[in-house]
Design an enzyme around this catalytic site. Structure first.
Site, PDB file in Angstrom:
ATOM      1  N   HIS A  50      21.107   4.825 -23.641  1.00  0.00           N
ATOM      2  CA  HIS A  50      20.920   6.096 -23.063  1.00  0.00           C
ATOM      3  C   HIS A  50      20.378   5.530 -21.978  1.00  0.00           C
ATOM      4  CE1 HIS A  50      21.603   9.423 -26.265  1.00  0.00           C
ATOM      5  NE2 HIS A  50      22.596   8.150 -25.960  1.00  0.00           N
ATOM      6  N   GLU A  52      17.081   6.728 -20.388  1.00  0.00           N
ATOM      7  CA  GLU A  52      15.704   5.829 -20.088  1.00  0.00           C
ATOM      8  C   GLU A  52      15.754   4.947 -21.177  1.00  0.00           C
ATOM      9  OE1 GLU A  52      16.335  10.701 -21.110  1.00  0.00           O
ATOM     10  OE2 GLU A  52      17.459   9.025 -22.058  1.00  0.00           O
ATOM     11  N   SER A  77      17.095  15.917 -20.991  1.00  0.00           N
ATOM     12  CA  SER A  77      16.290  15.939 -21.627  1.00  0.00           C
ATOM     13  C   SER A  77      16.627  14.899 -22.812  1.00  0.00           C
ATOM     14  CB  SER A  77      15.853  17.707 -22.483  1.00  0.00           C
ATOM     15  OG  SER A  77      14.980  17.115 -23.408  1.00  0.00           O
ATOM     16  N   CYS A  79      16.807  11.985 -25.531  1.00  0.00           N
ATOM     17  CA  CYS A  79      17.162  12.983 -27.243  1.00  0.00           C
ATOM     18  C   CYS A  79      15.755  12.163 -28.266  1.00  0.00           C
ATOM     19  CB  CYS A  79      18.402  11.734 -27.311  1.00  0.00           C
ATOM     20  SG  CYS A  79      18.160   9.925 -27.021  1.00  0.00           S
ATOM     21  N   CYS A  82      15.414   8.461 -27.222  1.00  0.00           N
ATOM     22  CA  CYS A  82      14.473   8.192 -25.596  1.00  0.00           C
ATOM     23  C   CYS A  82      13.173   8.747 -26.058  1.00  0.00           C
ATOM     24  CB  CYS A  82      15.411   8.830 -24.597  1.00  0.00           C
ATOM     25  SG  CYS A  82      16.708   7.956 -24.658  1.00  0.00           S
TER      26      CYS A  82
END
Length: 145
Positions: A50, A52, A77, A79, A82
């Site tokens: 992801h 992040e 936002s 998950c 992350c």
């Protein structure tokens, strides 16, 4: 939109150009970007890259002191996975570009003392909504649905 969210959004667009999921992230320590990344699950045939996670990986090894004064910017936002990294490294603040299309683990991070600032920037909301509408199967794969 501030300069760091702009950089995260540039990362999201880079991911889209590469054929991936358009989410971007940057890690800032002392006002300076030390890591940047974008969702690379498609490009890297990965289950965990992801935005992040890619950003943190690209930041390299940092001290707990550095993490303790950092801010993580993400266009979407974070998950649960992350958010777990945020908690593990004790990142004190997360700035979210938008949580209209997906609201991740914001409350969990807040309950653990993380300051979560949600911008809900209209351009980011529209950009991501259009992508999700055009790519529902890939999006559902990314969030585990």
């Amino acid at each position: 939109m501030d300069e760091h969210m702009t950089t995260a959004w540039e990362e999201a667009k880079r991911g889209l150009e590469e054929g991936g999921i358009p989410i971007g992230s940057v890690l800032v320590v002392g006002g300076r970007v030390v890591g940047r990344g974008h969702n690379r699950r498609v490009q890297g045939d990965s289950s965990v890259l992801h935005a992040e996670m890619d950003c943190l990986e690209n930041a390299g090894r940092l001290t707990s002191k550095d993490y303790g004064r950092s801010v993580l910017y993400s266009t979407l936002s974070p998950c649960d996975m992350c958010a777990g990294a945020v908690l593990l490294y004790k990142i004190p603040k997360v700035v979210v570009g938008e949580n209209v299309n997906f609201k991740g683990a914001e409350e969990h991070m807040r309950k653990r003392g993380v300051e979560v600032e949600v911008l809900n920037h209209p351009a980011i909301i529209e950009f991501f909504r259009n992508w999700v509408d055009e790519n529902p199967e890939l999006w559902n794969e990314d969030i585990g649905e």
